[in-house]
Design an enzyme around this catalytic site. Structure first.
Site, PDB file in Angstrom:
ATOM      1  N   ASP A 128       5.859   2.986   0.275  1.00  0.00           N
ATOM      2  CA  ASP A 128       4.697   2.058  -0.518  1.00  0.00           C
ATOM      3  C   ASP A 128       4.028   1.656   0.868  1.00  0.00           C
ATOM      4  O   ASP A 128       4.398   1.187   1.840  1.00  0.00           O
ATOM      5  CB  ASP A 128       5.483   0.993  -1.050  1.00  0.00           C
ATOM      6  CG  ASP A 128       4.482  -0.126  -1.711  1.00  0.00           C
ATOM      7  OD1 ASP A 128       3.305   0.214  -1.487  1.00  0.00           O
ATOM      8  OD2 ASP A 128       5.058  -0.942  -2.305  1.00  0.00           O
ATOM      9  N   HIS A 146       0.062   6.122 -11.078  1.00  0.00           N
ATOM     10  CA  HIS A 146      -0.235   4.752 -10.197  1.00  0.00           C
ATOM     11  C   HIS A 146      -1.267   5.148  -8.852  1.00  0.00           C
ATOM     12  O   HIS A 146      -2.306   4.600  -8.511  1.00  0.00           O
ATOM     13  CB  HIS A 146       0.959   3.984  -9.781  1.00  0.00           C
ATOM     14  CG  HIS A 146       0.628   2.924  -8.750  1.00  0.00           C
ATOM     15  ND1 HIS A 146       0.047   1.594  -9.533  1.00  0.00           N
ATOM     16  CD2 HIS A 146       0.895   2.490  -7.666  1.00  0.00           C
ATOM     17  CE1 HIS A 146       0.053   0.676  -8.670  1.00  0.00           C
ATOM     18  NE2 HIS A 146       0.269   1.352  -7.384  1.00  0.00           N
TER      19      HIS A 146
END
Length: 431
Positions: A243, A339
């Site tokens: 991330d 995403h």
């Protein structure tokens, strides 16, 4: 929550009882000899509960110091820290601009001392006045960052100096917001690579608020500890995904333009020059549902490989995504609703924000599922062009949305860094 008034004083130089953490470390050898006087039972307990470390000097993790003074506040471009606390305050009834200025002066003094590895209070407060929680630790990359919320300006009579970038965020379909855990007049971000150092700073900030401001909400987070991996790596979130791969980098030519507020604009907002806007979201991850998905399906939801963060279009983690590449079946390798695709600058007119989150885990919810997820913090020069632009796009069809629940939200204007002899926010509060 207990909040005691403990005003900060001056420097402790020359005071025989004012032992800074740095000086304490220097006396470790002498103290070790005295420790041999412990009885057999006491020694056994001590040995079982502690590590016999050699050498006794601080590691790089403990000795790293982040500067308080500078063009920008610390805690924005500082590398991710292992522990974090986010805390919002509301000004107490009757507290206005004068009281807010005094609080920011106290907070800045405490932040400067703690970030330098010194006790929270000076010698004049007497021995033992500092809590001693982090007495034998180094600075541990401690940072303390301050911001102002929307209502702060009305309560201090400074509405004319409230920047338009602080206008409330629009609602999103994924919002399940608790107003009591959102917004606030004042916001403080604390980060450190040691849990006790971070908690020590949290208690100092709470004490200095005294009767001027009361806690509205507090959230506690964590990241991987520096040195836990063989080499520095992009962080992973609680879903196990890498991330932060697409974060803007300080070496990018347009980094400052995207992240920090420039000067030379409306004079009413010049206090924000060199500052930024922080969007804070408590995003619960529905981990039980997520973990039922096969890894291959998780990767298609994200658009990146779970093992190394590389895009499904091929390459390594840092390889640019090829959003047009298709597989043998003629389908896009990175799905249309992935995403990573939807949030990419290429799909958002170049919109970018610096994501600098902490994970959190607050036990088990009443429904028996983990109350865990991401304390999402992103930084940008303009929230409308940064967070809002991207979140609106995600709101319209992100494959990850069914596994997330946005439960708290805040937007804060974070002033530029304090110059030597200045406190954070002084250019606003004393203008």
């Amino acid at each position: 929550m207990n909040r005691n008034s403990t005003p900060s004083t001056g420097d402790d130089t020359g005071a025989p009882h004012a032992l800074t953490r740095r000086r304490l470390l220097g006396t470790a050898g002498a103290a070790g000899a005295a420790g041999l006087a412990l009885g057999a039972a006491g020694g056994a307990i001590g040995y079982a509960a502690t590590r016999d470390e050699a050498p006794t000097t601080l590691t790089a993790v403990g000795s790293t110091e982040v500067m308080f003074h500078g063009k920008h506040q610390p805690g924005i471009t500082t590398p991710l820290q292992a522990r974090g606390h986010l805390i919002a305050f509301d000004l107490a009834p009757g507290a206005g601009r004068k009281e807010a200025a005094a609080l920011m002066r106290r907070w800045s003094a405490v932040a400067r001392r703690l970030m330098a590895g010194e006790p929270a209070e000076g010698a004049a407060d007497g021995p033992g006045h500092d809590t001693g929680i982090a007495l034998d630790a180094g600075p541990s990359s401690l940072t303390i960052t301050f911001g102002f919320g929307y209502d702060f300006f009305a309560r201090t009579g400074l509405t004319a100096r409230r920047p338009p970038g602080l206008d409330p965020l629009p609602p999103f379909s994924s919002d399940h917001l608790d107003a009591g855990w959102s917004n606030g007049d004042l916001w403080v971000q604390i980060g450190a690579d040691d849990a006790l150092v971070a908690f020590h700073a949290l208690r100092a900030i709470q004490r200095e608020a005294a009767s001027t401001a009361t806690v509205r909400w507090q959230m506690n987070g964590f990241n991987r500890t520096p040195g836990a991996t063989a080499k520095p790596m992009t962080a992973r979130n609680l879903m196990g995904q890498v991330d932060g791969t697409g974060n803007p980098k300080p070496t990018d030519a347009d980094f400052d333009r995207r992240i920090f507020v420039p000067g030379g604009q409306n004079a009413a907002y010049d206090w924000l020059t060199g500052g930024s806007y922080a969007v804070v979201r408590r995003i619960r991850m529905l981990l039980d549902d997520w973990e039922k998905l096969p890894v291959e399906q998780q990767e298609r939801v994200i658009g990146r490989r779970k093992a190394d963060g590389a895009p499904l279009s091929g390459g390594t983690e840092t390889t640019p995504m090829d959003l047009d590449k298709v597989g043998p079946d003629g389908k896009l390798l990175i799905p249309e609703n992935a995403h990573a695709r939807i949030s990419s600058p290429e799909r958002n007119s170049g919109a970018a924000m610096l994501r600098r989150p902490f994970s959190y885990h607050d036990g088990i919810s009443a429904d028996g599922t983990p109350d865990a997820g991401l304390l999402f913090i992103c930084w940008q020069a303009d929230p409308l062009r940064g967070f809002v632009t991207v979140q609106r796009k995600l709101d319209r069809g992100d494959a990850l949305s069914p596994f997330l629940r946005h439960e708290a939200s805040g937007l804060f204007a974070v002033p530029g860094g304090a110059a030597a002899g200045e406190y954070v926010g002084q250019r606003l509060l004393e203008s």
